[in-house]
Scaffold this motif. Structure first.
Motif, PDB file in Angstrom:
ATOM      1  N   ILE A  61      43.305  33.844  41.214  1.00  0.00           N
ATOM      2  CA  ILE A  61      43.380  34.649  39.985  1.00  0.00           C
ATOM      3  C   ILE A  61      44.073  35.978  40.276  1.00  0.00           C
ATOM      4  O   ILE A  61      44.952  36.417  39.519  1.00  0.00           O
ATOM      5  CB  ILE A  61      41.976  34.875  39.393  1.00  0.00           C
ATOM      6  N   LEU A  62      43.729  36.628  41.374  1.00  0.00           N
ATOM      7  CA  LEU A  62      44.361  37.905  41.718  1.00  0.00           C
ATOM      8  C   LEU A  62      45.837  37.720  42.044  1.00  0.00           C
ATOM      9  O   LEU A  62      46.668  38.563  41.693  1.00  0.00           O
ATOM     10  CB  LEU A  62      43.627  38.573  42.877  1.00  0.00           C
ATOM     11  N   ARG A  63      46.178  36.602  42.666  1.00  0.00           N
ATOM     12  CA  ARG A  63      47.586  36.296  42.958  1.00  0.00           C
ATOM     13  C   ARG A  63      48.368  36.135  41.659  1.00  0.00           C
ATOM     14  O   ARG A  63      49.481  36.631  41.523  1.00  0.00           O
ATOM     15  CB  ARG A  63      47.658  35.026  43.798  1.00  0.00           C
ATOM     16  N   GLU A  64      47.773  35.466  40.693  1.00  0.00           N
ATOM     17  CA  GLU A  64      48.460  35.279  39.407  1.00  0.00           C
ATOM     18  C   GLU A  64      48.570  36.602  38.663  1.00  0.00           C
ATOM     19  O   GLU A  64      49.581  36.878  38.019  1.00  0.00           O
ATOM     20  CB  GLU A  64      47.734  34.229  38.561  1.00  0.00           C
ATOM     21  N   LEU A  65      47.534  37.427  38.745  1.00  0.00           N
ATOM     22  CA  LEU A  65      47.600  38.752  38.130  1.00  0.00           C
ATOM     23  C   LEU A  65      48.774  39.538  38.706  1.00  0.00           C
ATOM     24  O   LEU A  65      49.508  40.189  37.967  1.00  0.00           O
ATOM     25  CB  LEU A  65      46.297  39.514  38.351  1.00  0.00           C
ATOM     26  N   GLU A  66      48.966  39.460  40.020  1.00  0.00           N
ATOM     27  CA  GLU A  66      50.106  40.142  40.652  1.00  0.00           C
ATOM     28  C   GLU A  66      51.418  39.689  40.038  1.00  0.00           C
ATOM     29  O   GLU A  66      52.316  40.493  39.805  1.00  0.00           O
ATOM     30  CB  GLU A  66      50.134  39.856  42.158  1.00  0.00           C
ATOM     31  N   ARG A  67      51.537  38.408  39.808  1.00  0.00           N
ATOM     32  CA  ARG A  67      52.775  37.880  39.214  1.00  0.00           C
ATOM     33  C   ARG A  67      52.997  38.448  37.811  1.00  0.00           C
ATOM     34  O   ARG A  67      54.113  38.814  37.459  1.00  0.00           O
ATOM     35  CB  ARG A  67      52.742  36.357  39.182  1.00  0.00           C
TER      36      ARG A  67
END
Length: 191
Positions: A61-67
């Motif tokens: 989820i945090l990786r996708e937020l970064e994107r």
């Protein structure tokens, strides 16, 4: 599974595979053993890189937020002297990215009973996700000449971010139309 560049770290390969699997089969069907098989590593390697399944969920989820936040940053970079264009570009980019995002769809379906294991992610981390998005927008406003009182500016940022997130989760029109509408509202509030 999509082809991954060899340059990705094991952790990145694990996160990418976990996100893809979640979008394809749902979070409850993602196991460390299945993930290890897809990535081509041992289950112990998955645990060493990520930790527990809740840790894996948070990491993807945090990786996708970064994107998503990279899209916002790029839109502001493209419009360094036009705040409304930057907001419009950010909204459109985020909504276009959300439109075909299988991980986002898996998380949203969790809020509608399809896979309740992801629901705690939204409720537990929603404040952090919202705060991160608002912080990125706040930091990008420095070059623009805004005359709003700081409290009113914070409220305006909160409004824009929440409206974009709402439309990302439940779109009601095309990304272009929604971005136009959000920009129209932002312009009236900010100018």
């Amino acid at each position: 599974m999509s082809t991954r560049p060899a340059a990705l770290s094991t952790r990145e390969r694990v996160l990418e595979a976990a996100a893809e699997l979640t979008g394809q089969v749902g979070w409850s069907a993602v196991t460390m053993a299945r993930l290890a098989e897809v990535v081509g590593v041992s289950r112990q390697t998955i645990y060493n890189e990520i930790g527990s399944k809740p840790g894996l969920a948070e990491a993807i989820i945090l990786r996708e937020l970064e994107r998503f936040l990279e899209i916002v940053t790029a839109a502001f970079d493209e419009h360094p002297s036009d705040l409304i264009a930057a907001i419009k570009g950010s909204a459109r980019g985020v909504l276009e990215h959300a439109q075909d995002n299988s991980l986002l769809h898996a998380v949203v379906s969790a809020t509608h009973g399809a896979d309740t294991e992801l629901l705690p992610l939204l409720t537990t981390h929603s404040h952090n996700l919202l705060a991160a998005a608002k912080q990125v927008v706040s930091q990008r406003l420095t070059p623009y000449e805004l005359t709003l009182d700081p409290d009113k500016l914070e409220a305006a940022i909160d409004m824009v971010v929440r409206v974009v997130l709402s439309h990302a989760m439940q779109p009601s029109a095309s990304p272009a139309t929604t971005a136009d509408d959000i920009a129209w509202i932002a312009e009236r509030v900010l100018r």
